[in-house]
Design a protein around this motif. Sequence first.
Motif, PDB file in Angstrom:
ATOM      1  N   MET A   1       0.845  -1.166   0.000  1.00 57.52           N
ATOM      2  CA  MET A   1       0.000   0.000   0.000  1.00 57.52           C
ATOM      3  C   MET A   1       0.895   1.235   0.000  1.00 57.52           C
ATOM      4  O   MET A   1       1.879   1.301   0.708  1.00 57.52           O
ATOM      5  CB  MET A   1      -0.901  -0.003   1.245  1.00 57.52           C
ATOM      6  N   LYS A   2       0.557   2.208  -0.762  1.00 61.40           N
ATOM      7  CA  LYS A   2       1.321   3.444  -0.837  1.00 61.40           C
ATOM      8  C   LYS A   2       0.838   4.406   0.244  1.00 61.40           C
ATOM      9  O   LYS A   2      -0.313   4.825   0.247  1.00 61.40           O
ATOM     10  CB  LYS A   2       1.177   4.070  -2.213  1.00 61.40           C
ATOM     11  N   CYS A   3       1.725   4.735   1.155  1.00 67.03           N
ATOM     12  CA  CYS A   3       1.374   5.544   2.318  1.00 67.03           C
ATOM     13  C   CYS A   3       0.905   6.943   1.933  1.00 67.03           C
ATOM     14  O   CYS A   3      -0.163   7.382   2.340  1.00 67.03           O
ATOM     15  CB  CYS A   3       2.567   5.616   3.265  1.00 67.03           C
ATOM     16  N   PHE A   4       1.700   7.657   1.161  1.00 74.30           N
ATOM     17  CA  PHE A   4       1.377   9.041   0.829  1.00 74.30           C
ATOM     18  C   PHE A   4       0.076   9.141   0.029  1.00 74.30           C
ATOM     19  O   PHE A   4      -0.678  10.094   0.180  1.00 74.30           O
ATOM     20  CB  PHE A   4       2.514   9.691   0.037  1.00 74.30           C
ATOM     21  N   ASP A   5      -0.175   8.152  -0.815  1.00 75.96           N
ATOM     22  CA  ASP A   5      -1.366   8.173  -1.660  1.00 75.96           C
ATOM     23  C   ASP A   5      -2.649   7.873  -0.899  1.00 75.96           C
ATOM     24  O   ASP A   5      -3.741   8.081  -1.430  1.00 75.96           O
ATOM     25  CB  ASP A   5      -1.233   7.154  -2.791  1.00 75.96           C
ATOM     26  N   ASN A   6      -2.540   7.358   0.320  1.00 74.42           N
ATOM     27  CA  ASN A   6      -3.725   6.903   1.043  1.00 74.42           C
ATOM     28  C   ASN A   6      -4.036   7.677   2.309  1.00 74.42           C
ATOM     29  O   ASN A   6      -4.868   7.243   3.103  1.00 74.42           O
ATOM     30  CB  ASN A   6      -3.577   5.415   1.370  1.00 74.42           C
ATOM     31  N   LEU A   7      -3.395   8.818   2.528  1.00 74.42           N
ATOM     32  CA  LEU A   7      -3.701   9.619   3.714  1.00 74.42           C
ATOM     33  C   LEU A   7      -5.080  10.242   3.582  1.00 74.42           C
ATOM     34  O   LEU A   7      -5.431  10.795   2.546  1.00 74.42           O
ATOM     35  CB  LEU A   7      -2.672  10.740   3.890  1.00 74.42           C
ATOM     36  N   ASP A   8      -5.844  10.154   4.641  1.00 72.00           N
ATOM     37  CA  ASP A   8      -7.151  10.809   4.695  1.00 72.00           C
ATOM     38  C   ASP A   8      -6.908  12.303   4.887  1.00 72.00           C
ATOM     39  O   ASP A   8      -6.370  12.721   5.906  1.00 72.00           O
ATOM     40  CB  ASP A   8      -7.952  10.220   5.862  1.00 72.00           C
ATOM     41  N   ASN A   9      -7.292  13.120   3.915  1.00 69.05           N
ATOM     42  CA  ASN A   9      -6.963  14.541   3.964  1.00 69.05           C
ATOM     43  C   ASN A   9      -7.704  15.299   5.056  1.00 69.05           C
ATOM     44  O   ASN A   9      -7.198  16.281   5.583  1.00 69.05           O
ATOM     45  CB  ASN A   9      -7.191  15.190   2.607  1.00 69.05           C
ATOM     46  N   TYR A  10      -8.880  14.848   5.430  1.00 68.63           N
ATOM     47  CA  TYR A  10      -9.585  15.506   6.537  1.00 68.63           C
ATOM     48  C   TYR A  10      -8.808  15.286   7.841  1.00 68.63           C
ATOM     49  O   TYR A  10      -8.585  16.218   8.606  1.00 68.63           O
ATOM     50  CB  TYR A  10     -11.012  14.974   6.653  1.00 68.63           C
ATOM     51  N   LYS A  11      -8.375  14.043   8.082  1.00 69.11           N
ATOM     52  CA  LYS A  11      -7.580  13.750   9.284  1.00 69.11           C
ATOM     53  C   LYS A  11      -6.227  14.456   9.231  1.00 69.11           C
ATOM     54  O   LYS A  11      -5.723  14.912  10.252  1.00 69.11           O
ATOM     55  CB  LYS A  11      -7.382  12.242   9.439  1.00 69.11           C
ATOM     56  N   LEU A  12      -5.645  14.540   8.041  1.00 69.35           N
ATOM     57  CA  LEU A  12      -4.376  15.240   7.885  1.00 69.35           C
ATOM     58  C   LEU A  12      -4.522  16.708   8.263  1.00 69.35           C
ATOM     59  O   LEU A  12      -3.729  17.243   9.032  1.00 69.35           O
ATOM     60  CB  LEU A  12      -3.870  15.126   6.447  1.00 69.35           C
ATOM     61  N   PHE A  13      -5.560  17.354   7.763  1.00 63.23           N
ATOM     62  CA  PHE A  13      -5.751  18.770   8.057  1.00 63.23           C
ATOM     63  C   PHE A  13      -6.043  18.978   9.545  1.00 63.23           C
ATOM     64  O   PHE A  13      -5.585  19.949  10.143  1.00 63.23           O
ATOM     65  CB  PHE A  13      -6.877  19.345   7.192  1.00 63.23           C
ATOM     66  N   THR A  14      -6.755  18.051  10.178  1.00 56.74           N
ATOM     67  CA  THR A  14      -6.996  18.111  11.622  1.00 56.74           C
ATOM     68  C   THR A  14      -5.671  18.005  12.383  1.00 56.74           C
ATOM     69  O   THR A  14      -5.436  18.741  13.344  1.00 56.74           O
ATOM     70  CB  THR A  14      -7.959  16.985  12.050  1.00 56.74           C
ATOM     71  N   ALA A  15      -4.798  17.109  11.953  1.00 56.48           N
ATOM     72  CA  ALA A  15      -3.491  16.961  12.596  1.00 56.48           C
ATOM     73  C   ALA A  15      -2.649  18.219  12.420  1.00 56.48           C
ATOM     74  O   ALA A  15      -2.000  18.674  13.368  1.00 56.48           O
ATOM     75  CB  ALA A  15      -2.760  15.743  12.014  1.00 56.48           C
ATOM     76  N   VAL A  16      -2.680  18.795  11.232  1.00 55.66           N
ATOM     77  CA  VAL A  16      -1.919  20.026  10.979  1.00 55.66           C
ATOM     78  C   VAL A  16      -2.393  21.127  11.924  1.00 55.66           C
ATOM     79  O   VAL A  16      -1.596  21.828  12.535  1.00 55.66           O
ATOM     80  CB  VAL A  16      -2.053  20.461   9.502  1.00 55.66           C
ATOM     81  N   ARG A  17      -3.699  21.267  12.066  1.00 53.81           N
ATOM     82  CA  ARG A  17      -4.249  22.294  12.966  1.00 53.81           C
ATOM     83  C   ARG A  17      -3.856  22.051  14.421  1.00 53.81           C
ATOM     84  O   ARG A  17      -3.724  22.992  15.184  1.00 53.81           O
ATOM     85  CB  ARG A  17      -5.764  22.357  12.851  1.00 53.81           C
ATOM     86  N   SER A  18      -3.635  20.796  14.809  1.00 55.72           N
ATOM     87  CA  SER A  18      -3.249  20.520  16.193  1.00 55.72           C
ATOM     88  C   SER A  18      -1.796  20.918  16.462  1.00 55.72           C
ATOM     89  O   SER A  18      -1.420  21.149  17.604  1.00 55.72           O
ATOM     90  CB  SER A  18      -3.470  19.048  16.531  1.00 55.72           C
ATOM     91  N   PHE A  19      -0.978  20.993  15.416  1.00 54.89           N
ATOM     92  CA  PHE A  19       0.426  21.356  15.573  1.00 54.89           C
ATOM     93  C   PHE A  19       0.700  22.829  15.292  1.00 54.89           C
ATOM     94  O   PHE A  19       1.638  23.401  15.833  1.00 54.89           O
ATOM     95  CB  PHE A  19       1.313  20.524  14.636  1.00 54.89           C
ATOM     96  N   ILE A  20      -0.082  23.436  14.429  1.00 56.42           N
ATOM     97  CA  ILE A  20       0.187  24.801  13.981  1.00 56.42           C
ATOM     98  C   ILE A  20      -0.973  25.698  14.376  1.00 56.42           C
ATOM     99  O   ILE A  20      -2.106  25.475  13.958  1.00 56.42           O
ATOM    100  CB  ILE A  20       0.419  24.841  12.460  1.00 56.42           C
ATOM    101  N   ASP A  21      -0.654  26.725  15.146  1.00 58.38           N
ATOM    102  CA  ASP A  21      -1.679  27.630  15.661  1.00 58.38           C
ATOM    103  C   ASP A  21      -1.805  28.912  14.839  1.00 58.38           C
ATOM    104  O   ASP A  21      -2.610  29.763  15.145  1.00 58.38           O
ATOM    105  CB  ASP A  21      -1.361  27.969  17.124  1.00 58.38           C
ATOM    106  N   ASP A  22      -1.003  29.053  13.810  1.00 66.31           N
ATOM    107  CA  ASP A  22      -0.999  30.260  12.982  1.00 66.31           C
ATOM    108  C   ASP A  22      -1.883  30.022  11.754  1.00 66.31           C
ATOM    109  O   ASP A  22      -1.555  29.205  10.894  1.00 66.31           O
ATOM    110  CB  ASP A  22       0.436  30.580  12.563  1.00 66.31           C
ATOM    111  N   ASP A  23      -3.006  30.736  11.675  1.00 66.20           N
ATOM    112  CA  ASP A  23      -3.951  30.534  10.575  1.00 66.20           C
ATOM    113  C   ASP A  23      -3.333  30.820   9.208  1.00 66.20           C
ATOM    114  O   ASP A  23      -3.706  30.196   8.214  1.00 66.20           O
ATOM    115  CB  ASP A  23      -5.189  31.404  10.761  1.00 66.20           C
TER     116      ASP A  23
END
Length: 107
Positions: A1-23
């Motif tokens: 399975m290809k990791c990068f091709d299968n990331l759930d983008n909604y979960k990815l964006f949620t994770a990004v927001r948890s690490f970065i507080d600058d809009d």
Amino acid sequence: MKCFDNLDNYKLFTAVRSFIDDDRIVNLIDLFLQTDIVYRERINYNYSAESKGIAQGCSLSPVLLNMYLHSFDLAMSRYCGTYPQVHYARYADDLLIGRHLCNWVDG
């Protein structure tokens, strides 16, 4: 399975927001994710809450993957920590779980 091709983008964006507080930074990452990606096979990827996948080979992709898998890393480290000889390591989409077989002695 290809990791990068299968990331759930909604979960990815949620994770990004948890690490970065600058809009402003989060919006730049969102624009990156919305960019069309065309692979050699002429498969066209475009970000949306229902889609999946990020561009492999882009310098930002491993950073995003690390944010996405951070909670998995913590869980695996806790789990492997209950077994002293079991070690866990991950670099981007490469994962290693191994058993420590020998004791190194300082000479």
